[in-house]
Motif scaffolding. Sequence first.
Motif, PDB file in Angstrom:
ATOM      1  N   UNK A  83      -0.295  -0.286  -5.984  1.00 59.01           N
ATOM      2  CA  UNK A  83      -1.900  -0.630  -5.238  1.00 59.01           C
ATOM      3  C   UNK A  83      -1.704  -2.058  -4.961  1.00 59.01           C
ATOM      4  N   UNK A  84      -1.299  -3.075  -5.477  1.00 61.28           N
ATOM      5  CA  UNK A  84      -1.186  -4.472  -5.097  1.00 61.28           C
ATOM      6  C   UNK A  84      -0.506  -4.602  -3.724  1.00 61.28           C
ATOM      7  N   UNK A  85       0.620  -4.110  -3.552  1.00 60.09           N
ATOM      8  CA  UNK A  85       1.357  -4.049  -2.054  1.00 60.09           C
ATOM      9  C   UNK A  85       0.240  -3.272  -0.975  1.00 60.09           C
ATOM     10  N   UNK A  86      -0.392  -2.406  -1.515  1.00 55.64           N
ATOM     11  CA  UNK A  86      -1.328  -1.782  -0.501  1.00 55.64           C
ATOM     12  C   UNK A  86      -2.599  -2.634  -0.182  1.00 55.64           C
ATOM     13  N   UNK A  87      -3.068  -3.200  -0.989  1.00 56.14           N
ATOM     14  CA  UNK A  87      -3.972  -4.174  -0.809  1.00 56.14           C
ATOM     15  C   UNK A  87      -3.575  -5.303   0.202  1.00 56.14           C
ATOM     16  N   UNK A  88      -2.572  -5.699  -0.127  1.00 55.86           N
ATOM     17  CA  UNK A  88      -1.800  -7.086   0.494  1.00 55.86           C
ATOM     18  C   UNK A  88      -1.335  -6.556   2.064  1.00 55.86           C
ATOM     19  N   UNK A  89      -1.082  -5.478   2.093  1.00 58.34           N
ATOM     20  CA  UNK A  89      -0.801  -4.777   3.525  1.00 58.34           C
ATOM     21  C   UNK A  89      -2.131  -4.751   4.097  1.00 58.34           C
ATOM     22  N   UNK A  90      -3.241  -4.459   3.556  1.00 55.37           N
ATOM     23  CA  UNK A  90      -4.409  -4.152   4.246  1.00 55.37           C
ATOM     24  C   UNK A  90      -5.137  -5.676   4.565  1.00 55.37           C
ATOM     25  N   UNK A  91      -4.681  -6.407   3.585  1.00 56.20           N
ATOM     26  CA  UNK A  91      -5.045  -7.976   4.099  1.00 56.20           C
ATOM     27  C   UNK A  91      -4.454  -8.576   5.267  1.00 56.20           C
ATOM     28  N   UNK A  92      -2.950  -8.174   5.542  1.00 54.04           N
ATOM     29  CA  UNK A  92      -2.496  -8.469   6.798  1.00 54.04           C
ATOM     30  C   UNK A  92      -2.912  -7.600   7.978  1.00 54.04           C
TER      31      UNK A  92
END
Length: 73
Positions: free
Chosen positions: A17-26
Amino acid sequence: MSDYPIEIPDEMRQALETAHRQGLQLDLRRPAGRIRVDAEGRYASEGTGWQAGVEWSLRYIENIASGLTEGRS
């Protein structure tokens, strides 16, 4: 029952979930960067309302991106 077909440990699920949120940030910050670069060259020729609109939009995008991981580890 889990939504996942196999049992995934909580730590792994949180990491995903953290990786997914960080991807959305990018995904949000990349176009914001392009908007900023494109707009900088036009500031001199546009009115203050246009400039304020661009700056507001960039702040809004950054707030959304920051909110994706704020208060989460």
